[in-house]
Design a protein around this motif. Structure first.
Motif, mmCIF file in Angstrom:
data_model
loop_
_atom_site.group_PDB
_atom_site.id
_atom_site.type_symbol
_atom_site.label_atom_id
_atom_site.label_comp_id
_atom_site.label_asym_id
_atom_site.label_seq_id
_atom_site.Cartn_x
_atom_site.Cartn_y
_atom_site.Cartn_z
ATOM 1 N N SER A 44 0.851 -1.191 0.000
ATOM 2 C CA SER A 44 0.000 0.000 0.000
ATOM 3 C C SER A 44 0.883 1.236 0.000
ATOM 4 N N GLN A 45 0.236 2.410 -0.111
ATOM 5 C CA GLN A 45 0.990 3.658 -0.038
ATOM 6 C C GLN A 45 1.617 3.830 1.337
ATOM 7 N N VAL A 149 -12.363 9.482 8.575
ATOM 8 C CA VAL A 149 -11.248 9.613 7.632
ATOM 9 C C VAL A 149 -9.965 9.777 8.445
ATOM 10 N N THR A 150 -9.081 8.816 8.355
ATOM 11 C CA THR A 150 -7.864 8.787 9.166
ATOM 12 C C THR A 150 -6.752 9.573 8.489
ATOM 13 N N VAL A 151 -6.026 10.331 9.296
ATOM 14 C CA VAL A 151 -4.887 11.109 8.804
ATOM 15 C C VAL A 151 -3.649 10.712 9.599
ATOM 16 N N SER A 180 -6.651 8.009 4.761
ATOM 17 C CA SER A 180 -7.271 6.712 4.497
ATOM 18 C C SER A 180 -8.748 6.754 4.865
ATOM 19 N N PHE A 181 -9.572 6.075 4.064
ATOM 20 C CA PHE A 181 -10.987 5.969 4.393
ATOM 21 C C PHE A 181 -11.506 4.609 3.938
ATOM 22 N N LEU A 211 -4.681 8.159 0.094
ATOM 23 C CA LEU A 211 -4.265 9.347 -0.629
ATOM 24 C C LEU A 211 -3.092 9.961 0.108
ATOM 25 N N VAL A 212 -2.051 10.335 -0.621
ATOM 26 C CA VAL A 212 -0.868 10.966 -0.031
ATOM 27 C C VAL A 212 -0.820 12.428 -0.451
#
Length: 464
Positions: A44-45, A149-151, A180-181, A211-212
């Motif tokens: 994963s990213q 939504v995790t940051v 991440s969601f 998403l980065v």
């Protein structure tokens, strides 16, 4: 050789049901550990970032998510929180640099929707928005699933950078946000992602989209190559020009949140911060012009746990959904303070005492190894609450009435904000010799710092 013997020899060895079971069991015993320790799923990213970076923040479990009563007899900082993406999950830290706009990394980004008097497609077109359309920030008030939504904030790790990354194309000198969601595609593809999530992260894991985003403001070359655009976005009544990085957003995020309009993600421009007026100190008093980024109105928000506990005890619901335990995370504070003494004559920090503070200093005790680190703040005004605290910060579910109803009933305490509930205080950083400093203004806060009230007074909220 008779005919039956010849038939057996030509047909080869025969494996019965017992033999087949033993063969499958043997293969499984050897393969199962390989699947556990080396799951057959693509990286994963997050895996790519971990090659050269490390995440910052306190690791959470079921026991330490919510603030607990401090064991100190004096009022101290118990928790520090930053929210790099407005209205998404926060990151709990043990220390932070204080800058004029607030804690470092706080509210760097905000999601926004393109509002217009007519429907707008979720798929961006090549044409620029018409003048009747405008970008407006979104929060958990309209889209409560933002709470899920995790940051994560990844900073360069010098030790990891010494080795050669296997599949990371990240710049090892920059910091990044990983967003991440939960998301599962329909059909067979979704089934594969569900299995991959379980293999990679355990039985409770669910499929995710990631998403980065960069922490640093992109260079002009990056802006042009990535197709970013500088556009106006509205934050309450303020309109500020920021960098729309919509080109990096996966289409699934708008579908997950339930945003029917076009969705953008804006990076605050450090050269175009919003000036803070109203209850904040002016340039003459602060020595500099107070500013803020994508925070609601002031650079920082402080919460006093005795006040949260006292107010939470007043909430009564038919379904007993709160049970007197009000989660302080619902109020999205940067600094959470508490003291071990909660009742009695020796209580140095009674409920709502913070509403009399006008100027405070956070500082380590003289015997501490961190002696000399301190920060000073102007306590600008009370925090007027909207309905956002109704959202559960774990599930993203919104309660239909509480605690908003009880806030308006029990916390209608500010003459400048009648019929509205207040809880918590807004802070503006103060810096020693700010007017004479030519370099960057900064100070420091850490968990465990003591709270010294330098000035007290009366507060009256000023509307925007």
């Amino acid at each position: 050789m008779d005919q039956s013997t010849d038939t057996v020899l030509r047909s080869g060895p025969v494996i019965d049901a017992t033999g087949l079971f033993l063969l499958i069991s043997t293969i499984s015993v050897f393969l199962l550990p390989l699947f556990i320790y080396f799951p057959p799923v693509p990286p994963s990213q997050r895996d790519a970032l971990l090659e050269t970076h490390s995440p910052i923040g306190v690791k959470h479990n079921k026991n330490n998510k919510k603030p607990t009563i401090s064991s100190s007899s004096t009022t101290t900082i118990q928790q520090l929180w930053i929210y790099p993406v407005k209205s998404c999950k926060g990151i709990q830290v043990t220390e932070s640099k204080v800058l004029p706009y607030g804690l470092e990394f706080d509210r760097l980004y905000t999601f926004a929707q393109l509002k217009s008097p007519f429907p707008v497609s979720t798929n961006p077109s090549s044409e620029k928005p018409q003048q009747t359309e405008s970008w407006e920030f979104i929060t958990q008030r309209q889209f409560p699933l933002l709470a899920t939504v995790t940051v994560e904030l990844f900073v360069p790790d010098p030790v990891k950078a010494r080795g050669r990354p296997l599949y990371s194309d990240a710049n090892i000198t920059d910091s990044f946000l990983l967003i991440s969601f939960p998301w599962q595609e329909p059909g067979l593809r979704g089934l594969f992602s569900w299995v991959a999530a379980k293999l990679a992260r355990g039985r409770t894991a669910v499929p995710e989209k990631q998403l980065v985003l960069p922490v640093n403001f992109p260079s002009q070359q990056e802006i042009e190559s990535r197709g970013y655009e500088r556009e106006d976005v509205r934050i309450w009544k303020d309109v500020v020009t920021a960098l729309n990085m919509e080109a990096d957003l996966p289409r699934e995020l708008a579908l997950y949140l339930g945003v029917s309009n076009r969705l953008g993600v804006f990076r605050v421009d450090p050269a175009r911060l919003r000036e803070v007026q109203r209850c904040a100190p002016g340039r003459d008093e602060a020595g500099y012009q107070p500013v803020t980024g994508f925070q609601d109105a002031y650079p920082l928000h402080l919460l006093n746990l005795p006040s949260v506990r006292d107010f939470g005890a007043k909430i009564v619901t038919k379904d007993d959904s709160f049970r007197g335990d009000l989660d302080a995370r619902r109020f999205r504070a940067n600094i959470i303070v508490d003291s071990g003494t909660t009742t009695g004559e020796n209580n140095t920090n009674p409920p709502y005492d913070e509403e009399t503070w006008k100027k405070v200093r956070f500082e380590r005790s003289p015997t501490s190894e961190a002696e000399g680190k301190r920060s000073t703040f102007h306590v600008s005004c009370r925090t007027v609450r909207c309905k956002m605290p109704n959202v559960d910060q774990d599930s993203g579910e919104r309660h239909p009435a509480e605690p908003d109803r009880s806030l308006r009933k029990f916390r209608d305490v500010d003459e400048g904000a009648r019929l509205k509930g207040c809880l918590g205080m807004q802070l503006t950083p103060l810096f020693d010799d700010a007017e004479g400093k030519k370099g960057e203004l900064e100070s420091w806060v850490e968990v465990g710092m003591g709270v010294e009230v330098l000035e007290r007074g009366v507060h009256r909220y000023i509307n925007q």
